[in-house]
Scaffold this motif. Structure first.
Motif, PDB file in Angstrom:
ATOM      1  N   GLU A  53     -24.306 -39.991 -34.241  1.00 58.84           N
ATOM      2  CA  GLU A  53     -22.824 -39.998 -33.851  1.00 58.84           C
ATOM      3  C   GLU A  53     -21.945 -40.750 -34.546  1.00 58.84           C
TER       4      GLU A  53
ATOM      5  N   ASP B 142     -29.134 -26.533 -38.233  1.00 55.58           N
ATOM      6  CA  ASP B 142     -27.740 -27.169 -38.745  1.00 55.58           C
ATOM      7  C   ASP B 142     -27.904 -28.777 -38.954  1.00 55.58           C
TER       8      ASP B 142
ATOM      9  N   LYS C 196     -27.533 -31.216 -37.157  1.00 55.89           N
ATOM     10  CA  LYS C 196     -27.771 -31.762 -36.035  1.00 55.89           C
ATOM     11  C   LYS C 196     -29.526 -31.928 -35.894  1.00 55.89           C
TER      12      LYS C 196
ATOM     13  N   GLN D 205     -21.585 -25.965 -37.179  1.00 57.92           N
ATOM     14  CA  GLN D 205     -20.114 -26.183 -37.118  1.00 57.92           C
ATOM     15  C   GLN D 205     -19.295 -25.794 -38.137  1.00 57.92           C
TER      16      GLN D 205
ATOM     17  N   ASP E 207     -30.674 -28.879 -27.118  1.00 59.90           N
ATOM     18  CA  ASP E 207     -29.598 -29.100 -27.981  1.00 59.90           C
ATOM     19  C   ASP E 207     -28.636 -27.868 -28.074  1.00 59.90           C
TER      20      ASP E 207
ATOM     21  N   ARG F 267     -28.862 -25.262 -26.149  1.00 58.58           N
ATOM     22  CA  ARG F 267     -28.267 -24.628 -25.032  1.00 58.58           C
ATOM     23  C   ARG F 267     -27.052 -25.593 -24.665  1.00 58.58           C
ATOM     24  N   ALA F 268     -26.765 -26.669 -25.102  1.00 62.60           N
ATOM     25  CA  ALA F 268     -25.617 -27.610 -24.819  1.00 62.60           C
ATOM     26  C   ALA F 268     -24.622 -27.056 -25.653  1.00 62.60           C
ATOM     27  N   ASN F 269     -24.893 -26.357 -26.812  1.00 67.57           N
ATOM     28  CA  ASN F 269     -24.034 -26.310 -27.901  1.00 67.57           C
ATOM     29  C   ASN F 269     -24.261 -24.679 -28.231  1.00 67.57           C
ATOM     30  N   SER F 270     -24.044 -23.871 -27.027  1.00 66.77           N
ATOM     31  CA  SER F 270     -24.751 -22.317 -27.512  1.00 66.77           C
ATOM     32  C   SER F 270     -23.664 -21.610 -28.534  1.00 66.77           C
TER      33      SER F 270
ATOM     34  N   MET G 146     -22.843 -22.449 -31.161  1.00 64.68           N
ATOM     35  CA  MET G 146     -23.130 -22.752 -32.526  1.00 64.68           C
ATOM     36  C   MET G 146     -24.712 -22.265 -32.818  1.00 64.68           C
TER      37      MET G 146
END
Length: 331
Positions: A37, A75, A77, A103, A231, A233-236, A238
């Motif tokens: 972050e 990506d 992450k 992103q 990760d 699922r939390a940012n589906s 992307m």
């Protein structure tokens, strides 16, 4: 024959690479998440006006700069732990999301499908990132490159076209032969046919929109794989979950090009090969390494495709080899 430097021999025994699986989730949250972050985030426009997202983890005392080129469905992450590990050894890392991933700007309305007409578009992403973001920061300092799977293929093509771009390259499970349901030429003909009739942006058979999960074919480390699924699922929005006919055809063409151009790879090249790879065939890796001007290959017999995200016993060795190569080893 390749030998460890004295530094690397001591490093393997004295330094911990990454965070241990037995306390992975807690240590990842405590160490890696804040590190990721706090990295510099930004976007850069390509020459065809596509917005590319990137992360930079610049070490204040670092003299080694490494561009990380991610694999298919991945990506920036996905490489938080890798960047964290390299940072501990004074290495600055620069990671981009290729168009259609993470992103970065999507090319199709469906955000979950990977679509590309030619790998030349990925080269535009890489060129913009290097020319507009990395070089203004590091000047004439040497730039290394670390690629995984599809990202290795992109790096290799870029290095052939731009032979002065990288001082060294590390290719992890490079996508130089793809496991396909039919012989490669037949698979290409099918994908190319659907592309020609205007269905290039449709999913190939057995691929489809993201549904929140997928089988683990890529690593023996369940905790690392499950963390990546969490990760996603939390940012589906992307998440990339399937290939298009156009991407399939372009990817096969890119692998053939690299085999044709292998002898043009002149820079030092280190290939890490997974012996139990279900996604790419190792014959293409062997072929390219034998024909490249300056290539060394290391095989991890029981490891799966994602060597950089494997079980500790494999991953620690992989990271140690990568660090030694980037910091010390010269052909």
């Amino acid at each position: 024959m390749r030998f460890f430097s004295l530094f690397a021999i001591f490093a393997i025994f004295e330094l911990a690479y990454g965070i241990p699986e037995e306390s992975y989730l807690a240590e990842h949250a405590r160490l890696v998440e804040p590190f990721y972050e706090n990295g510099e985030s930004g976007t850069v426009k390509t020459r065809d006006d596509v917005s590319i997202f990137y992360k930079i983890f610049s070490h204040p005392d670092g003299k080694v700069h490494v561009l990380i080129s991610h694999g298919w469905t991945e990506d920036t992450k996905k490489y938080d732990e890798v960047a964290y590990d390299l940072y501990q050894h004074g290495i600055s890392t620069y990671i981009l999301d290729y168009r259609g991933f993470g992103q970065s700007q999507r090319i199709t309305e469906d955000p979950h499908i990977s679509y590309i007409e030619s790998y030349s578009d990925y080269l535009k992403d890489l060129d913009a990132f290097i020319g507009k973001v990395i070089r203004p920061r590091i000047g004439d300092a040497p730039l290394m490159a670390l690629g995984h799977s599809m990202g290795s293929n992109i790096l290799s093509i870029y290095a052939v076209e731009n032979p002065q771009s990288f001082r060294k390259m590390v290719l992890v499970s490079p996508m130089l032969d793809i496991v396909t349901p039919y012989p490669e030429r037949i698979s290409w003909l099918i994908s190319e046919f659907f592309s020609v009739i205007g269905l290039g942006d449709q999913y190939i058979p057995k691929h489809g929109p993201y549904k929140g999960d997928r089988p683990n074919l890529v690593t023996n480390s369940e905790v690392r794989f499950n963390k990546w699924m969490t990760d996603m699922r939390a940012n589906s929005a992307m998440a990339v979950s399937g290939a298009s006919f156009a991407w399939s055809a372009a990817s096969l063409e890119a692998t053939w090009r690299m085999k044709d151009d292998a002898s043009k790879l002149k820079i030092p090249l280190f290939i890490l090969q997974a012996g139990d790879d279900a996604l790419v065939e190792t014959e293409g890796q062997d072929y390219v390494c034998k024909r490249a001007r300056n290539c060394f290959k290391m095989v991890f017999p029981n490891a799966k495709h994602e060597l950089l995200h494997e079980k500790d016993i494999v991953r620690d060795k992989v990271i140690a080899e990568v660090v030694d190569y980037l910091l010390n080893f010269n052909f």
